[in-house]
Design a protein around this motif. Structure first.
Motif, PDB file in Angstrom:
ATOM      1  N   ALA A 200     -15.440 -24.224 -41.798  1.00 25.94           N
ATOM      2  CA  ALA A 200     -16.563 -23.366 -42.210  1.00 25.94           C
ATOM      3  C   ALA A 200     -16.783 -23.687 -43.685  1.00 25.94           C
ATOM      4  CB  ALA A 200     -16.221 -21.889 -42.025  1.00 25.94           C
ATOM      5  N   TRP A 201     -17.877 -24.357 -44.022  1.00 23.32           N
ATOM      6  CA  TRP A 201     -18.086 -24.835 -45.385  1.00 23.32           C
ATOM      7  C   TRP A 201     -17.892 -23.698 -46.377  1.00 23.32           C
ATOM      8  CZ3 TRP A 201     -20.830 -23.818 -49.741  1.00 23.32           C
ATOM      9  CH2 TRP A 201     -20.791 -24.818 -50.737  1.00 23.32           C
ATOM     10  N   PRO A 202     -17.195 -23.900 -47.467  1.00 25.07           N
ATOM     11  CA  PRO A 202     -16.582 -25.131 -47.980  1.00 25.07           C
ATOM     12  C   PRO A 202     -15.134 -25.347 -47.503  1.00 25.07           C
ATOM     13  CG  PRO A 202     -16.392 -23.409 -49.623  1.00 25.07           C
ATOM     14  CD  PRO A 202     -17.085 -22.787 -48.455  1.00 25.07           C
ATOM     15  N   LEU A 203     -14.688 -24.561 -46.540  1.00 27.88           N
ATOM     16  CA  LEU A 203     -13.292 -24.675 -46.091  1.00 27.88           C
ATOM     17  C   LEU A 203     -13.152 -25.763 -45.034  1.00 27.88           C
ATOM     18  CD1 LEU A 203     -12.379 -20.873 -45.832  1.00 27.88           C
ATOM     19  CD2 LEU A 203     -12.096 -22.434 -47.777  1.00 27.88           C
ATOM     20  N   LYS A 204     -12.176 -26.619 -45.252  1.00 27.06           N
ATOM     21  CA  LYS A 204     -11.902 -27.725 -44.345  1.00 27.06           C
ATOM     22  C   LYS A 204     -10.591 -27.451 -43.611  1.00 27.06           C
ATOM     23  CE  LYS A 204     -12.567 -30.035 -48.150  1.00 27.06           C
ATOM     24  NZ  LYS A 204     -13.391 -29.007 -48.801  1.00 27.06           N
ATOM     25  N   LEU A 205     -10.245 -28.351 -42.687  1.00 28.99           N
ATOM     26  CA  LEU A 205      -9.019 -28.159 -41.901  1.00 28.99           C
ATOM     27  C   LEU A 205      -7.827 -27.868 -42.810  1.00 28.99           C
ATOM     28  CD1 LEU A 205      -7.679 -28.325 -39.020  1.00 28.99           C
ATOM     29  CD2 LEU A 205      -7.134 -30.698 -39.594  1.00 28.99           C
ATOM     30  N   PHE A 206      -7.695 -28.630 -43.908  1.00 37.99           N
ATOM     31  CA  PHE A 206      -6.516 -28.471 -44.764  1.00 37.99           C
ATOM     32  C   PHE A 206      -6.609 -27.259 -45.696  1.00 37.99           C
ATOM     33  CE2 PHE A 206      -4.853 -33.153 -44.591  1.00 37.99           C
ATOM     34  CZ  PHE A 206      -4.504 -32.948 -43.261  1.00 37.99           C
ATOM     35  N   ASP A 207      -7.732 -26.546 -45.649  1.00 37.93           N
ATOM     36  CA  ASP A 207      -7.816 -25.276 -46.378  1.00 37.93           C
ATOM     37  C   ASP A 207      -7.339 -24.105 -45.515  1.00 37.93           C
ATOM     38  OD1 ASP A 207      -9.151 -25.815 -49.001  1.00 37.93           O
ATOM     39  OD2 ASP A 207     -10.690 -26.665 -47.698  1.00 37.93           O
ATOM     40  N   CYS A 208      -7.109 -24.355 -44.230  1.00 38.18           N
ATOM     41  CA  CYS A 208      -6.801 -23.262 -43.287  1.00 38.18           C
ATOM     42  C   CYS A 208      -5.319 -23.204 -42.973  1.00 38.18           C
ATOM     43  CB  CYS A 208      -7.511 -23.486 -41.952  1.00 38.18           C
ATOM     44  SG  CYS A 208      -9.291 -23.686 -42.072  1.00 38.18           S
ATOM     45  N   SER A 209      -4.801 -21.983 -42.785  1.00 38.74           N
ATOM     46  CA  SER A 209      -3.473 -21.856 -42.175  1.00 38.74           C
ATOM     47  C   SER A 209      -3.629 -22.213 -40.701  1.00 38.74           C
ATOM     48  CB  SER A 209      -2.943 -20.429 -42.336  1.00 38.74           C
ATOM     49  OG  SER A 209      -3.832 -19.503 -41.730  1.00 38.74           O
ATOM     50  N   PRO A 210      -2.557 -22.686 -40.068  1.00 34.41           N
ATOM     51  CA  PRO A 210      -2.672 -23.094 -38.668  1.00 34.41           C
ATOM     52  C   PRO A 210      -2.390 -21.957 -37.680  1.00 34.41           C
ATOM     53  CG  PRO A 210      -0.546 -23.727 -39.542  1.00 34.41           C
ATOM     54  CD  PRO A 210      -1.254 -23.003 -40.658  1.00 34.41           C
ATOM     55  N   ILE A 211      -2.480 -22.295 -36.427  1.00 33.27           N
ATOM     56  CA  ILE A 211      -2.105 -21.388 -35.334  1.00 33.27           C
ATOM     57  C   ILE A 211      -0.622 -21.650 -35.058  1.00 33.27           C
ATOM     58  CG2 ILE A 211      -2.458 -21.051 -32.848  1.00 33.27           C
ATOM     59  CD1 ILE A 211      -5.509 -21.628 -33.535  1.00 33.27           C
ATOM     60  N   THR A 212       0.181 -20.591 -35.066  1.00 31.95           N
ATOM     61  CA  THR A 212       1.642 -20.773 -35.148  1.00 31.95           C
ATOM     62  C   THR A 212       2.403 -19.858 -34.194  1.00 31.95           C
ATOM     63  OG1 THR A 212       1.319 -21.206 -37.518  1.00 31.95           O
ATOM     64  CG2 THR A 212       3.579 -20.792 -36.801  1.00 31.95           C
ATOM     65  N   ASP A 213       3.484 -20.381 -33.641  1.00 29.41           N
ATOM     66  CA  ASP A 213       4.467 -19.564 -32.919  1.00 29.41           C
ATOM     67  C   ASP A 213       5.680 -19.421 -33.841  1.00 29.41           C
ATOM     68  OD1 ASP A 213       2.764 -19.987 -30.717  1.00 29.41           O
ATOM     69  OD2 ASP A 213       3.946 -21.721 -30.047  1.00 29.41           O
ATOM     70  N   GLY A 214       6.274 -18.229 -33.864  1.00 29.85           N
ATOM     71  CA  GLY A 214       7.480 -18.087 -34.684  1.00 29.85           C
ATOM     72  C   GLY A 214       7.941 -16.648 -34.776  1.00 29.85           C
ATOM     73  N   SER A 215       9.147 -16.490 -35.287  1.00 31.32           N
ATOM     74  CA  SER A 215       9.671 -15.137 -35.508  1.00 31.32           C
ATOM     75  C   SER A 215      10.485 -15.118 -36.796  1.00 31.32           C
ATOM     76  CB  SER A 215      10.544 -14.682 -34.337  1.00 31.32           C
ATOM     77  OG  SER A 215      11.839 -15.248 -34.412  1.00 31.32           O
ATOM     78  N   ALA A 216      10.627 -13.912 -37.348  1.00 30.28           N
ATOM     79  CA  ALA A 216      11.486 -13.700 -38.515  1.00 30.28           C
ATOM     80  C   ALA A 216      12.070 -12.305 -38.388  1.00 30.28           C
ATOM     81  CB  ALA A 216      10.681 -13.842 -39.802  1.00 30.28           C
ATOM     82  N   ALA A 217      13.285 -12.132 -38.901  1.00 28.95           N
ATOM     83  CA  ALA A 217      13.960 -10.837 -38.766  1.00 28.95           C
ATOM     84  C   ALA A 217      14.657 -10.458 -40.063  1.00 28.95           C
ATOM     85  CB  ALA A 217      14.988 -10.898 -37.636  1.00 28.95           C
ATOM     86  N   VAL A 218      14.663  -9.155 -40.329  1.00 26.97           N
ATOM     87  CA  VAL A 218      15.310  -8.619 -41.520  1.00 26.97           C
ATOM     88  C   VAL A 218      16.077  -7.356 -41.112  1.00 26.97           C
ATOM     89  CG1 VAL A 218      14.798  -7.364 -43.647  1.00 26.97           C
ATOM     90  CG2 VAL A 218      13.698  -9.548 -43.244  1.00 26.97           C
ATOM     91  N   ILE A 219      17.318  -7.229 -41.579  1.00 24.45           N
ATOM     92  CA  ILE A 219      18.092  -6.004 -41.331  1.00 24.45           C
ATOM     93  C   ILE A 219      18.215  -5.250 -42.651  1.00 24.45           C
ATOM     94  CG2 ILE A 219      20.349  -5.064 -40.655  1.00 24.45           C
ATOM     95  CD1 ILE A 219      20.612  -7.536 -38.787  1.00 24.45           C
ATOM     96  N   VAL A 220      17.829  -3.969 -42.621  1.00 22.17           N
ATOM     97  CA  VAL A 220      17.930  -3.148 -43.836  1.00 22.17           C
ATOM     98  C   VAL A 220      18.986  -2.064 -43.628  1.00 22.17           C
ATOM     99  CG1 VAL A 220      15.547  -3.564 -44.541  1.00 22.17           C
ATOM    100  CG2 VAL A 220      16.060  -1.560 -43.150  1.00 22.17           C
ATOM    101  N   ALA A 221      19.597  -1.652 -44.733  1.00 22.91           N
ATOM    102  CA  ALA A 221      20.665  -0.661 -44.639  1.00 22.91           C
ATOM    103  C   ALA A 221      20.649   0.276 -45.832  1.00 22.91           C
ATOM    104  CB  ALA A 221      22.023  -1.364 -44.559  1.00 22.91           C
ATOM    105  N   SER A 222      21.270   1.428 -45.643  1.00 22.03           N
ATOM    106  CA  SER A 222      21.429   2.393 -46.738  1.00 22.03           C
ATOM    107  C   SER A 222      22.403   1.813 -47.769  1.00 22.03           C
ATOM    108  CB  SER A 222      21.987   3.707 -46.191  1.00 22.03           C
ATOM    109  OG  SER A 222      23.271   3.458 -45.631  1.00 22.03           O
ATOM    110  N   GLU A 223      22.391   2.386 -48.964  1.00 20.59           N
ATOM    111  CA  GLU A 223      23.234   1.852 -50.038  1.00 20.59           C
ATOM    112  C   GLU A 223      24.708   1.813 -49.634  1.00 20.59           C
ATOM    113  OE1 GLU A 223      22.820   3.800 -53.797  1.00 20.59           O
ATOM    114  OE2 GLU A 223      24.348   2.537 -54.732  1.00 20.59           O
ATOM    115  N   GLU A 224      25.174   2.900 -49.030  1.00 17.97           N
ATOM    116  CA  GLU A 224      26.598   2.991 -48.681  1.00 17.97           C
ATOM    117  C   GLU A 224      26.993   1.852 -47.725  1.00 17.97           C
ATOM    118  OE1 GLU A 224      27.596   6.692 -46.800  1.00 17.97           O
ATOM    119  OE2 GLU A 224      29.658   6.010 -46.473  1.00 17.97           O
ATOM    120  N   ILE A 225      26.165   1.632 -46.715  1.00 18.03           N
ATOM    121  CA  ILE A 225      26.467   0.583 -45.731  1.00 18.03           C
ATOM    122  C   ILE A 225      26.280  -0.796 -46.362  1.00 18.03           C
ATOM    123  CG2 ILE A 225      25.791  -0.404 -43.493  1.00 18.03           C
ATOM    124  CD1 ILE A 225      27.088   2.334 -43.192  1.00 18.03           C
ATOM    125  N   ALA A 226      25.212  -0.959 -47.145  1.00 21.23           N
ATOM    126  CA  ALA A 226      24.925  -2.256 -47.771  1.00 21.23           C
ATOM    127  C   ALA A 226      26.102  -2.714 -48.631  1.00 21.23           C
ATOM    128  CB  ALA A 226      23.648  -2.160 -48.601  1.00 21.23           C
TER     129      ALA A 226
END
Ligand code: COA
Length: 396
Positions: A200-226
């Motif tokens: 979509a002018w002026p954006l070209k293929l390399f200006d775009c993020s791609p279509i992606t499969d993936g996952s990410a995980a984060v575990i959070v804890a209270s101060e005492e447990i951390a």
């Protein structure tokens, strides 16, 4: 303000086209790493939050599917959605549950399998998340189109060029090439970007993020447990969250995302960061570069540069390692990939590893202030989350 909350474990799947794994298996790839990293078992997780935008993938209710496969039953769960900022919303919910004393250890996992649908379906589905009634149905606006409007407004007002936009992609591919989890592990040049096809002018293929499969995980804890689990807890020092109109036609400025400005203001106030000069406090940032123009807007909305001067940071390579403030050393959405609802969790996982100085040497920021920032936008600026992580425990 409740109890202090720290990140004690992170995990990250390989991003890309992942026909080798179903939703549950792909989520488990990062959950397993996060459990190992935190040194806890499934039985220790008291509640889990699953961020997923879905639509394009087979499982419409992935939270329970993920929980069953990951052995998290019968712990409570919920799926959260805030468009491309879903992952940060999941982290906020996990944080709030621990901060309020309802639980001591909570998991947030973001999962997306966008490649289960063909590109036109994905582009339509994302496009409908702008404003269906007024802007998608009547004008056929899709996300490359929306961000092209931002790009043309910025170029007109401040004299940025298509080459400037490409320079953002070159930086992010440079770091993506050094991140084994990234979707695109190859460098590109400004010339290759300029020669890529228009989306979509002026954006070209390399200006775009791609279509992606993936996952990410984060575990959070209270101060005492951390404190029991790790010597290097990464504290969630502040989360700023804001929203804006779904209709772009109700916005007055196309060279800034109002929600991001507001989220940054909230986060800086809570974290004690000077909004006039935030870079003096921050070692490294991950920002929402769904399209290259979005990274330049982020510099200005976060106060890394004055209005109209974000493009100067790009031209002067000030957001590489060694510059004013390194940005998107993971490769960003552009090169690491953008599995919509996993992105915010991915940013938190990446910045945790940056603060612990655990990433690949060539893309490791110098950590001397001990503070990292994640900027995660949903929609065309419908939602924005700015999260500040720190090695030092917040004072209150
Ligand atoms: N950047 C760089 N290369 C890309 C790319 C991207 N964003 N998307 C695809 N490619 C590459 C592929 O790897 C492939 O290379 P190959 O031929 O060497 O294997 C080639 O380009 C064609 O890929 P393909 O999957 O056929 O592209 P596509 O036409 O189906 O999709 C876009 C391209 C830009 C339309 C799609 O990536 C898109 O819609 N991106 C935006 C997603 C979005 O809006 N996200 C939400 C933002 S808020």
């Amino acid at each position: 303000m409740g109890r202090q909350v720290a990140i004690v474990g992170v995990g990250h799947s390989k991003f890309g086209t992942r026909h080798d794994a179903n939703i549950a298996e792909l989520a488990w790839e990062s959950i397993r790493q996060a459990l190992d990293d935190a040194g806890v078992g499934q039985e220790d997780i008291e509640y889990f939050v699953v961020s997923n935008a879905g639509g394009w993938s087979s499982e419409p209710l992935p939270a329970v599917v993920v929980g069953e496969y990951a052995g998290l039953n019968p712990k409570g769960t919920v799926r959260v959605e805030a468009a491309c900022a879903s992952g940060s919303a999941a982290l906020k919910l996990a944080h709030d549950i621990v901060a309020s004393g309802q639980a001591d250890i909570v998991l947030a996992v973001g999962i997306e399998k966008m490649n289960e649908s063909p590109t036109p379906t994905v582009v339509e589905y994302i496009g409908r998340a702008g404003n269906f009634f007024w802007e998608f149905q009547n004008f056929g606006l899709t996300f490359p189109g929306y961000y092209a409007l931002y790009a043309t407004a910025y170029m007109h007002k401040y004299g940025a060029t298509e080459e400037d936009l490409c320079r953002v992609a070159v930086k992010n591919h440079y770091y993506g090439a050094r991140n084994p989890k990234a979707q695109f592990q190859r460098e590109i040049t400004v010339e290759a970007c300029m020669n890529s096809r228009y989306v979509a002018w002026p954006l070209k293929l390399f200006d775009c993020s791609p279509i992606t499969d993936g996952s990410a995980a984060v575990i959070v804890a209270s101060e005492e447990i951390a404190r029991k689990l790790t010597d290097t807890p990464v504290w969630i020092r502040a989360i700023g969250a804001a929203s804006d109109t779904s209709n772009l036609s109700k916005r007055t400025d196309f060279t800034s995302l109002r929600a991001a400005v507001e989220a940054a203001r909230m986060a800086y106030r809570k974290a004690g960061i000077d909004p006039e000069n935030p870079v003096k406090h921050i070692d490294v940032a991950e920002v929402h570069d769904c399209f290259t123009i979005a990274e330049i807007l982020a510099y200005e909305d976060l106060g890394f540069a004055k209005r109209g001067e974000g493009v100067k940071l790009v031209r002067e390579e000030q957001t590489y390692i060694g510059g004013l403030i390194p940005v998107n050393l993971s490769g960003g959405l552009k090169a690491k990939g953008h599995p919509i609802a996993a992105t915010g969790v991915s940013m938190a996982a990446e910045l945790t590893r940056q603060l612990r100085q655990e990433v690949e040497k060539e893309r490791q920021a110098t950590i001397n202030k001990g503070i990292a920032l994640a900027h995660n936008v949903g929609g065309t600026g419908h939602y924005a989350y700015v999260t500040i992580l720190s090695l030092e425990k917040p004072s209150k």
